[in-house]
Design a protein around this motif. Sequence first.
Motif, PDB file in Angstrom:
ATOM      1  N   ALA A  64       0.828  -1.210   0.000  1.00 46.58           N
ATOM      2  CA  ALA A  64       0.000   0.000   0.000  1.00 46.58           C
ATOM      3  C   ALA A  64       0.862   1.258   0.000  1.00 46.58           C
ATOM      4  O   ALA A  64       0.599   2.208  -0.745  1.00 46.58           O
ATOM      5  CB  ALA A  64      -0.926   0.000   1.212  1.00 46.58           C
ATOM      6  N   ARG A  65       1.886   1.261   0.830  1.00 47.84           N
ATOM      7  CA  ARG A  65       2.746   2.452   0.897  1.00 47.84           C
ATOM      8  C   ARG A  65       3.477   2.682  -0.417  1.00 47.84           C
ATOM      9  O   ARG A  65       3.658   3.827  -0.845  1.00 47.84           O
ATOM     10  CB  ARG A  65       3.717   2.324   2.062  1.00 47.84           C
ATOM     11  CG  ARG A  65       3.021   2.508   3.391  1.00 47.84           C
ATOM     12  CD  ARG A  65       3.990   2.599   4.569  1.00 47.84           C
ATOM     13  NE  ARG A  65       3.228   2.644   5.797  1.00 47.84           N
ATOM     14  CZ  ARG A  65       3.095   1.632   6.647  1.00 47.84           C
ATOM     15  NH1 ARG A  65       3.712   0.489   6.416  1.00 47.84           N
ATOM     16  NH2 ARG A  65       2.364   1.743   7.729  1.00 47.84           N
ATOM     17  N   HIS A  66       3.894   1.598  -1.070  1.00 44.72           N
ATOM     18  CA  HIS A  66       4.553   1.763  -2.371  1.00 44.72           C
ATOM     19  C   HIS A  66       3.570   2.289  -3.416  1.00 44.72           C
ATOM     20  O   HIS A  66       3.924   3.167  -4.205  1.00 44.72           O
ATOM     21  CB  HIS A  66       5.190   0.452  -2.833  1.00 44.72           C
ATOM     22  CG  HIS A  66       6.472   0.140  -2.125  1.00 44.72           C
ATOM     23  ND1 HIS A  66       7.585   0.950  -2.180  1.00 44.72           N
ATOM     24  CD2 HIS A  66       6.809  -0.896  -1.325  1.00 44.72           C
ATOM     25  CE1 HIS A  66       8.559   0.423  -1.463  1.00 44.72           C
ATOM     26  NE2 HIS A  66       8.109  -0.687  -0.924  1.00 44.72           N
ATOM     27  N   TRP A  67       2.334   1.798  -3.420  1.00 46.53           N
ATOM     28  CA  TRP A  67       1.336   2.340  -4.347  1.00 46.53           C
ATOM     29  C   TRP A  67       1.090   3.819  -4.056  1.00 46.53           C
ATOM     30  O   TRP A  67       0.998   4.636  -4.973  1.00 46.53           O
ATOM     31  CB  TRP A  67       0.021   1.567  -4.268  1.00 46.53           C
ATOM     32  CG  TRP A  67       0.013   0.249  -4.965  1.00 46.53           C
ATOM     33  CD1 TRP A  67      -0.386  -0.943  -4.433  1.00 46.53           C
ATOM     34  CD2 TRP A  67       0.387  -0.042  -6.316  1.00 46.53           C
ATOM     35  NE1 TRP A  67      -0.260  -1.945  -5.368  1.00 46.53           N
ATOM     36  CE2 TRP A  67       0.203  -1.416  -6.539  1.00 46.53           C
ATOM     37  CE3 TRP A  67       0.872   0.738  -7.369  1.00 46.53           C
ATOM     38  CZ2 TRP A  67       0.478  -2.044  -7.767  1.00 46.53           C
ATOM     39  CZ3 TRP A  67       1.156   0.119  -8.587  1.00 46.53           C
ATOM     40  CH2 TRP A  67       0.958  -1.241  -8.779  1.00 46.53           C
ATOM     41  N   GLN A  68       1.010   4.146  -2.763  1.00 45.21           N
ATOM     42  CA  GLN A  68       0.792   5.543  -2.369  1.00 45.21           C
ATOM     43  C   GLN A  68       1.955   6.424  -2.839  1.00 45.21           C
ATOM     44  O   GLN A  68       1.748   7.466  -3.451  1.00 45.21           O
ATOM     45  CB  GLN A  68       0.630   5.613  -0.855  1.00 45.21           C
ATOM     46  CG  GLN A  68       0.302   6.994  -0.326  1.00 45.21           C
ATOM     47  CD  GLN A  68       0.148   6.940   1.191  1.00 45.21           C
ATOM     48  OE1 GLN A  68       1.007   6.387   1.890  1.00 45.21           O
ATOM     49  NE2 GLN A  68      -0.938   7.502   1.691  1.00 45.21           N
ATOM     50  N   GLU A  69       3.177   5.995  -2.543  1.00 46.13           N
ATOM     51  CA  GLU A  69       4.362   6.771  -2.946  1.00 46.13           C
ATOM     52  C   GLU A  69       4.526   6.811  -4.459  1.00 46.13           C
ATOM     53  O   GLU A  69       5.140   7.726  -4.995  1.00 46.13           O
ATOM     54  CB  GLU A  69       5.624   6.188  -2.294  1.00 46.13           C
ATOM     55  CG  GLU A  69       5.674   6.341  -0.802  1.00 46.13           C
ATOM     56  CD  GLU A  69       5.768   7.791  -0.362  1.00 46.13           C
ATOM     57  OE1 GLU A  69       6.477   8.578  -1.004  1.00 46.13           O
ATOM     58  OE2 GLU A  69       5.114   8.137   0.642  1.00 46.13           O
ATOM     59  N   GLY A  70       3.984   5.815  -5.137  1.00 44.75           N
ATOM     60  CA  GLY A  70       4.042   5.773  -6.597  1.00 44.75           C
ATOM     61  C   GLY A  70       2.947   6.574  -7.262  1.00 44.75           C
ATOM     62  O   GLY A  70       2.833   6.574  -8.485  1.00 44.75           O
ATOM     63  N   GLY A  71       2.132   7.263  -6.451  1.00 45.05           N
ATOM     64  CA  GLY A  71       1.082   8.115  -7.017  1.00 45.05           C
ATOM     65  C   GLY A  71      -0.121   7.346  -7.521  1.00 45.05           C
ATOM     66  O   GLY A  71      -0.800   7.791  -8.446  1.00 45.05           O
ATOM     67  N   LYS A  72      -0.403   6.204  -6.918  1.00 45.49           N
ATOM     68  CA  LYS A  72      -1.530   5.366  -7.339  1.00 45.49           C
ATOM     69  C   LYS A  72      -2.512   5.151  -6.187  1.00 45.49           C
ATOM     70  O   LYS A  72      -2.633   4.049  -5.646  1.00 45.49           O
ATOM     71  CB  LYS A  72      -1.023   4.011  -7.840  1.00 45.49           C
ATOM     72  CG  LYS A  72      -0.263   4.069  -9.138  1.00 45.49           C
ATOM     73  CD  LYS A  72      -1.212   4.428 -10.234  1.00 45.49           C
ATOM     74  CE  LYS A  72      -0.666   4.081 -11.587  1.00 45.49           C
ATOM     75  NZ  LYS A  72      -1.675   4.362 -12.609  1.00 45.49           N
ATOM     76  N   PRO A  73      -3.259   6.202  -5.805  1.00 44.14           N
ATOM     77  CA  PRO A  73      -4.204   6.033  -4.691  1.00 44.14           C
ATOM     78  C   PRO A  73      -5.297   5.007  -4.986  1.00 44.14           C
ATOM     79  O   PRO A  73      -5.828   4.385  -4.067  1.00 44.14           O
ATOM     80  CB  PRO A  73      -4.787   7.436  -4.496  1.00 44.14           C
ATOM     81  CG  PRO A  73      -4.565   8.134  -5.792  1.00 44.14           C
ATOM     82  CD  PRO A  73      -3.302   7.539  -6.369  1.00 44.14           C
ATOM     83  N   ASP A  74      -5.614   4.785  -6.278  1.00 41.56           N
ATOM     84  CA  ASP A  74      -6.628   3.789  -6.629  1.00 41.56           C
ATOM     85  C   ASP A  74      -6.184   2.378  -6.274  1.00 41.56           C
ATOM     86  O   ASP A  74      -7.010   1.510  -6.003  1.00 41.56           O
ATOM     87  CB  ASP A  74      -6.974   3.882  -8.116  1.00 41.56           C
ATOM     88  CG  ASP A  74      -5.760   3.726  -9.022  1.00 41.56           C
ATOM     89  OD1 ASP A  74      -4.668   4.244  -8.674  1.00 41.56           O
ATOM     90  OD2 ASP A  74      -5.894   3.099 -10.088  1.00 41.56           O
TER      91      ASP A  74
END
Length: 184
Positions: free
Chosen positions: A112-122
Motif C-alpha cells: 500500500a505504501r509503495h502504491w501511495q508513494e508511486g502516485g496510485k491512490p486507486d
Amino acid sequence: MQLPITARVGEVISRRLSRLSAPALQAARAAAILQSDFDVELVAELLGAPLLDMAAAWEELEAAGIVRGHGFWHDLVYETVNANIPASVRSLLHRAAARTLERAGGHAARVARHWQEGGKPDLAAPAFLRAAQEAQNRYQLTETAGFYVQAAASFEVLGRADEATSARVEAAHVQEQLLIVGVQ
C-alpha cells in the motif's frame, strides 16, 4: 531521530555512487526504495533485469561498500542513495516495488505504501484495507485503525466519498475497541 549527513560523509558516498555502472546504480536505487528485506533476486525482479546481469551489478555494489547481504552497508549510505533518486524515477520504482511485493506475497502495508508513494491512490486504498484486515487478524488494533484512516484518505483523493466514509467508520469501531481494552 536521524542525524543529518555531514557534507564530508555525503560527498564521499556520492563519489562512490558516481563511479557505479548504470545497472549497479539502478540496483542501489531499487534497493533504497525497497528499504529492507531485499536481495539480488527481488531487486532483479523489481527492475525486470536478468538475474545474472543483476548479480554482477550486486557484486559491484558490495565491492563499492554500498550493500552487504540484505541491506545497505550503513544507514548513511541508504540515506544518500535514497536522497539522490530523481522524482520521476522514484515513483516508477515505487510502483514496480508494489507490483513485485504483491507477486511475492509481501505485507499489504508495504504494498500500500509503495502504491501511495508511486502516485496510485486507486491501488493504495484497497491495499490499505487489506493491511487493516491483516493487522486486525494479528490483534494489532492501533495499526488496524491507522490503515483504515490511510485507506479513507486514499479514497478521498479519488473522490470516492462513500468508501472513504466506510473506512473511517471502521477506524472508529477499532478505536472504540481500543478504548474498551484500555489501549490509547
